[in-house]
Design an enzyme around this catalytic site. Structure first.
Site, mmCIF file in Angstrom:
data_model
loop_
_atom_site.group_PDB
_atom_site.id
_atom_site.type_symbol
_atom_site.label_atom_id
_atom_site.label_comp_id
_atom_site.label_asym_id
_atom_site.label_seq_id
_atom_site.Cartn_x
_atom_site.Cartn_y
_atom_site.Cartn_z
ATOM 1 N N SER A 45 56.711 -12.323 30.477
ATOM 2 C CA SER A 45 56.633 -13.489 29.625
ATOM 3 C C SER A 45 57.881 -13.659 28.787
ATOM 4 O O SER A 45 58.979 -13.317 29.206
ATOM 5 C CB SER A 45 55.385 -13.458 28.742
ATOM 6 O OG SER A 45 55.114 -14.764 28.279
ATOM 7 N N HIS A 49 60.132 -4.519 21.037
ATOM 8 C CA HIS A 49 60.456 -3.676 19.892
ATOM 9 C C HIS A 49 61.019 -4.521 18.743
ATOM 10 O O HIS A 49 61.377 -5.686 18.927
ATOM 11 C CB HIS A 49 61.465 -2.603 20.312
ATOM 12 C CG HIS A 49 60.917 -1.640 21.326
ATOM 13 N ND1 HIS A 49 60.733 -0.302 21.050
ATOM 14 C CD2 HIS A 49 60.515 -1.815 22.611
ATOM 15 C CE1 HIS A 49 60.238 0.313 22.121
ATOM 16 N NE2 HIS A 49 60.111 -0.594 23.085
ATOM 17 N N ASP A 68 64.292 -5.969 27.029
ATOM 18 C CA ASP A 68 65.121 -6.280 28.186
ATOM 19 C C ASP A 68 64.829 -7.725 28.580
ATOM 20 O O ASP A 68 63.712 -8.220 28.385
ATOM 21 C CB ASP A 68 64.756 -5.378 29.370
ATOM 22 C CG ASP A 68 65.260 -3.951 29.211
ATOM 23 O OD1 ASP A 68 65.909 -3.658 28.193
ATOM 24 O OD2 ASP A 68 64.991 -3.145 30.109
#
Length: 296
Positions: free
Chosen positions: A252, A147, A90
């Site tokens: 981050s 991911h 995201d």
């Protein structure tokens, strides 16, 4: 003036000490401390707990467990159309495009060297010259596990110590070579699209970077640490598309690198474009142009 003061404070503050103190607070299990911290953060940043496997804020043992929370299985459907490359997290696109003459665009005329980003390792940088990059910023409210955008086999990693500036757009627009200055972990994977680099960049008050194969990456001696994983094929670390690769303990940035003619970014994808884990962000090039995992 506000932005200039924000940048000046980052130069003056003891970045690593502040991050260590924040890390200690984030690991605190004292109920009133961790519940207060978690509750304030969830309200301040509008965290959507309905997506989380554990919705009860008080059920998390500490802030780090809350921040790296797992999502419900159906919260992020993956676009697994053959040849697709999906968003690893995201967040929002900070920048993306071509790596021109070994330079990566940062913001407002600022850039940094590909080899500098990869710790000065020219051999590691060579496959990505004239390739493609995408910089993805994870805001505090976002899901903070990272991911795989495409299936791959881990070849090597390089931990690079460095500064801990904030990585938001204000800092990116005002601090030269930001992503090549901050602490970061470079992971190189062999994929059907050829070599792919995933760089997890540390930032102000980030308490740690973790990977699924090694846990928290923070060597006691703050010096570069290069690890090869391709010397023993029997111990291959292979991650399928959409599998968790790592996570941030506080927010981050993730930077993706692909080689020349390996892939194309999706049409319309640009800076400030919001992303959700699993959505298509690009596609592999024609098979005759791609590398293979066995060729690397």
């Amino acid at each position: 003036m506000k932005d200039k003061l924000f940048i000046l404070l980052q130069y003056l503050l003891p970045q690593h000490l502040l991050s260590r103190l924040t890390g200690a607070l984030a690991e605190c299990r004292t109920p009133w401390v961790k519940n207060t911290f978690i509750g304030w953060f969830a309200r301040r940043y509008g965290v959507n707990m309905q997506e989380a496997q554990i919705e009860d804020l008080r059920a998390y043992p500490n802030f780090n467990a809350f921040f790296t929370r797992a999502l419900k299985p159906d919260a992020r459907p993956l676009d697994t159309t053959p040849g697709n490359i999906i968003s690893p997290a995201d967040g929002a696109v900070s920048q993306l495009g071509s790596i021109d003459h070994g330079r990566i665009f940062q913001a407002k005329g600022r850039g940094y060297g590909l080899s500098t980003l990869l710790g000065g390792d020219l051999a590691m940088a060579e496959p990505f010259k004239n390739g493609q990059f995408a910089t993805i910023y994870l805001a505090p409210r976002d899901y903070h596990r990272v991911h795989m955008p495409i299936a791959g086999t881990l070849r090597e990693t390089l931990y690079i110590p460095g500064d801990l500036y904030s990585v938001n757009q204000t800092t990116a627009a005002n601090v030269d070579q930001l992503f090549a200055r901050n602490e970061r972990l470079v992971a190189i994977f062999d994929t059907q699209a050829g070599p792919m680099a995933m760089i997890l960049v540390g930032a102000m008050v980030v308490a740690g970077i973790e990977t699924v194969w090694a846990g928290q990456v923070a060597p006691v001696l703050k010096k570069p640490l290069h690890t090869r994983f391709d010397a023993q094929p029997a111990a291959d670390i292979r991650l399928e598309q959409g599998a968790e690769m790592g996570r941030f303990k506080l927010g981050s940035t993730v930077i993706l690198l692909f080689g020349p003619e390996a892939m194309q970014w999706s049409q319309g994808l640009a800076a400030e474009h919001a992303l959700r884990l699993g959505q298509q962000i690009g596609s592999q090039s024609a098979p005759e142009q791609q590398g293979t995992e066995t060729d690397e």
